[in-house]
Design a protein around this motif. Structure first.
Motif, PDB file in Angstrom:
ATOM      1  N   ILE A 168       0.849  -1.200   0.000  1.00 28.52           N
ATOM      2  CA  ILE A 168       0.000   0.000   0.000  1.00 28.52           C
ATOM      3  C   ILE A 168       0.882   1.246   0.000  1.00 28.52           C
ATOM      4  O   ILE A 168       0.527   2.288  -0.535  1.00 28.52           O
ATOM      5  N   LEU A 169       2.080   1.112   0.571  1.00 26.42           N
ATOM      6  CA  LEU A 169       3.000   2.251   0.647  1.00 26.42           C
ATOM      7  C   LEU A 169       3.557   2.618  -0.731  1.00 26.42           C
ATOM      8  O   LEU A 169       3.681   3.787  -1.062  1.00 26.42           O
ATOM      9  N   VAL A 170       3.921   1.618  -1.531  1.00 27.80           N
ATOM     10  CA  VAL A 170       4.596   1.918  -2.801  1.00 27.80           C
ATOM     11  C   VAL A 170       3.911   1.261  -4.009  1.00 27.80           C
ATOM     12  O   VAL A 170       3.427   1.943  -4.916  1.00 27.80           O
ATOM     13  N   GLY A 171       3.907  -0.068  -4.046  1.00 30.40           N
ATOM     14  CA  GLY A 171       3.543  -0.781  -5.279  1.00 30.40           C
ATOM     15  C   GLY A 171       2.148  -0.453  -5.798  1.00 30.40           C
ATOM     16  O   GLY A 171       1.981  -0.126  -6.991  1.00 30.40           O
ATOM     17  N   GLN A 172       1.165  -0.517  -4.923  1.00 28.79           N
ATOM     18  CA  GLN A 172      -0.221  -0.306  -5.387  1.00 28.79           C
ATOM     19  C   GLN A 172      -0.442   1.116  -5.903  1.00 28.79           C
ATOM     20  O   GLN A 172      -0.931   1.296  -7.024  1.00 28.79           O
ATOM     21  N   PRO A 173      -0.105   2.158  -5.104  1.00 32.24           N
ATOM     22  CA  PRO A 173      -0.308   3.511  -5.654  1.00 32.24           C
ATOM     23  C   PRO A 173       0.562   3.781  -6.881  1.00 32.24           C
ATOM     24  O   PRO A 173       0.149   4.513  -7.794  1.00 32.24           O
ATOM     25  N   MET A 174       1.750   3.168  -6.943  1.00 27.78           N
ATOM     26  CA  MET A 174       2.612   3.332  -8.120  1.00 27.78           C
ATOM     27  C   MET A 174       1.904   2.825  -9.375  1.00 27.78           C
ATOM     28  O   MET A 174       1.900   3.487 -10.424  1.00 27.78           O
ATOM     29  N   ALA A 175       1.306   1.642  -9.261  1.00 25.72           N
ATOM     30  CA  ALA A 175       0.606   1.049 -10.410  1.00 25.72           C
ATOM     31  C   ALA A 175      -0.558   1.942 -10.849  1.00 25.72           C
ATOM     32  O   ALA A 175      -0.779   2.158 -12.048  1.00 25.72           O
ATOM     33  N   LEU A 176      -1.286   2.499  -9.861  1.00 25.22           N
ATOM     34  CA  LEU A 176      -2.418   3.377 -10.204  1.00 25.22           C
ATOM     35  C   LEU A 176      -1.931   4.644 -10.914  1.00 25.22           C
ATOM     36  O   LEU A 176      -2.552   5.108 -11.881  1.00 25.22           O
ATOM     37  N   MET A 177      -0.827   5.197 -10.444  1.00 25.55           N
ATOM     38  CA  MET A 177      -0.314   6.440 -11.067  1.00 25.55           C
ATOM     39  C   MET A 177       0.179   6.193 -12.486  1.00 25.55           C
ATOM     40  O   MET A 177      -0.048   7.002 -13.380  1.00 25.55           O
ATOM     41  N   LEU A 178       0.863   5.067 -12.683  1.00 26.32           N
ATOM     42  CA  LEU A 178       1.346   4.751 -14.036  1.00 26.32           C
ATOM     43  C   LEU A 178       0.167   4.515 -14.974  1.00 26.32           C
ATOM     44  O   LEU A 178       0.175   4.936 -16.132  1.00 26.32           O
ATOM     45  N   GLN A 179      -0.854   3.866 -14.432  1.00 26.98           N
ATOM     46  CA  GLN A 179      -2.050   3.610 -15.256  1.00 26.98           C
ATOM     47  C   GLN A 179      -2.763   4.916 -15.590  1.00 26.98           C
ATOM     48  O   GLN A 179      -3.214   5.115 -16.726  1.00 26.98           O
ATOM     49  N   ALA A 180      -2.808   5.826 -14.606  1.00 27.01           N
ATOM     50  CA  ALA A 180      -3.449   7.122 -14.856  1.00 27.01           C
ATOM     51  C   ALA A 180      -2.684   7.909 -15.929  1.00 27.01           C
ATOM     52  O   ALA A 180      -3.251   8.762 -16.610  1.00 27.01           O
ATOM     53  N   ALA A 181      -1.380   7.602 -16.061  1.00 27.63           N
ATOM     54  CA  ALA A 181      -0.572   8.255 -17.100  1.00 27.63           C
ATOM     55  C   ALA A 181      -0.617   7.457 -18.413  1.00 27.63           C
ATOM     56  O   ALA A 181       0.225   7.670 -19.289  1.00 27.63           O
ATOM     57  N   ASP A 182      -1.586   6.532 -18.500  1.00 23.22           N
ATOM     58  CA  ASP A 182      -1.857   5.781 -19.736  1.00 23.22           C
ATOM     59  C   ASP A 182      -0.810   4.733 -20.097  1.00 23.22           C
ATOM     60  O   ASP A 182      -0.718   4.326 -21.265  1.00 23.22           O
TER      61      ASP A 182
END
Ligand code: NAP
Length: 292
Positions: A168-182
């Motif tokens: 929850i600290l790194v991997g999950q939000p990282m994946a969401l941010m990369l996905q939001a950047a298409d």
């Protein structure tokens, strides 16, 4: 040899930007932004982290409002300290330094932080805001990775990203941010079969496994951008989750350890605090490019 994704230099540039952002709005607001780092007990590594955060605040003109409570403080007293900070008009950001001493459960305490003052961006509401693409404080480490990629012009749209780690600290939000950047994102974890064949598919590989030197040349496609989030203290010094000497010759870009992601994490804490300060006073902050 790969380009270095230099977090130390970018952090210094962003600090200069934050300093002028604060200075320009100070006469209107009448007080500096305030960040409270709440430390409970005497975890030695936390002492260094808290001192670094306070020094960074001082460099940009944020007031440190932190307090250090003894290890034997009751859960009710820590909760009361958080509520006081929630109500404090001089406080724009609150961070509860982890780990907490035995006997204090972090879940209810983190949940008690006013989500709009959540400088770490880890409150359940803020993770939900990230998921939905709504504004809010963002998790600092992955937001720092996004800033590092943007600064070096790394294209994400339509590219394949792999995140190793699903915390929850790194991997999950990282994946969401990369996905939001298409980007098209895959997330690997400890049960992933044939990790190397997955990571070799990545144009952008972010490694946050917390395993020293897990990723080597066999895991990386030639020309990939590699971000090493891991940080480990060993007998021979600091290392990351990536065998840098193996990956460096074949990657297009790589973040060093130290001096890559680490400094960016602290900078994003400052960004969240300044954005909250502006929001509370109805002022534009001009930092939207740093909020993934
Ligand atoms: P964590 O909570 O321990 O999570 C590690 C993740 O990696 C888990 O999802 C785990 O899978 C996965 N994993 C572990 N071994 C693996 C393997 N062999 N193959 C594939 N995946 C594996 O760690 P974290 O809090 O996310 O932190 C990760 C690293 O980043 C640590 O080294 C930490 O010190 C560092 N970090 C650095 C900064 C900074 O500012 N530089 C900030 C935060 C964290 P499961 O879910 O299956 O267990």
């Amino acid at each position: 040899m790969a380009i270095r994704l230099d977090g130390k230099q970018l952090a210094a540039e962003l600090e200069a930007r934050l300093r002028s952002c604060i200075a320009a709005r100070l006469p209107t607001v009448g007080r500096a932004p305030g960040l409270a780092v709440l430390r409970v007990g005497d975890d030695p590594a936390s002492g260094v982290y808290v001192a670094n955060k306070e020094k960074a605040c001082a460099r940009v003109g944020i007031t440190s409002l932190g307090s250090h409570l003894p290890a034997e403080t009751s859960p009710a007293a820590v909760l009361a300290a958080i509520r006081d900070l929630n109500a404090d008009p001089a406080c724009d950001g609150i961070l509860l330094q982890l780990p907490l001493p035995a006997g204090l459960e972090e879940g209810p305490l983190l949940a008690a932080i006013d989500p709009d003052k959540d400088a770490d961006g880890l409150h359940t509401l803020n993770l939900g805001r990230l998921l939905k693409g709504e504004p809010g404080p963002r998790s600092c480490t992955p937001a720092g990775v996004m800033a590092l990629l943007a600064r070096h012009g790394v294209e994400l749209s339509g590219r394949r990203a792999v995140v190793v780690g699903r915390s929850i600290l790194v991997g999950q939000p990282m994946a969401l941010m990369l996905q939001a950047a298409d980007a098209t994102v895959s997330v690997a974890h400890s049960r992933t079969a044939d990790l190397a064949s997955l990571t070799r598919s990545a144009d952008v590989l972010v490694v946050a496994a917390g395993r020293p030197r897990l990723i080597g040349a066999a895991h990386v496609k030639a020309g990939a951008v590699v971000v090493d989030v891991g940080i480990h203290r060993t007998e021979t010094g600091l290392c990351g989750d990536v065998r840098q000497e193996e990956v460096d010759p074949l990657a297009a870009a790589i973040s060093p350890v130290p001096g890559g992601v680490g400094p960016m994490t602290v900078t994003m804490l400052l960004v969240n605090t300044v954005v909250a300060w502006c929001n509370r006073h109805g002022l534009a902050h001009g930092l939207d490019d740093l909020i993934p």
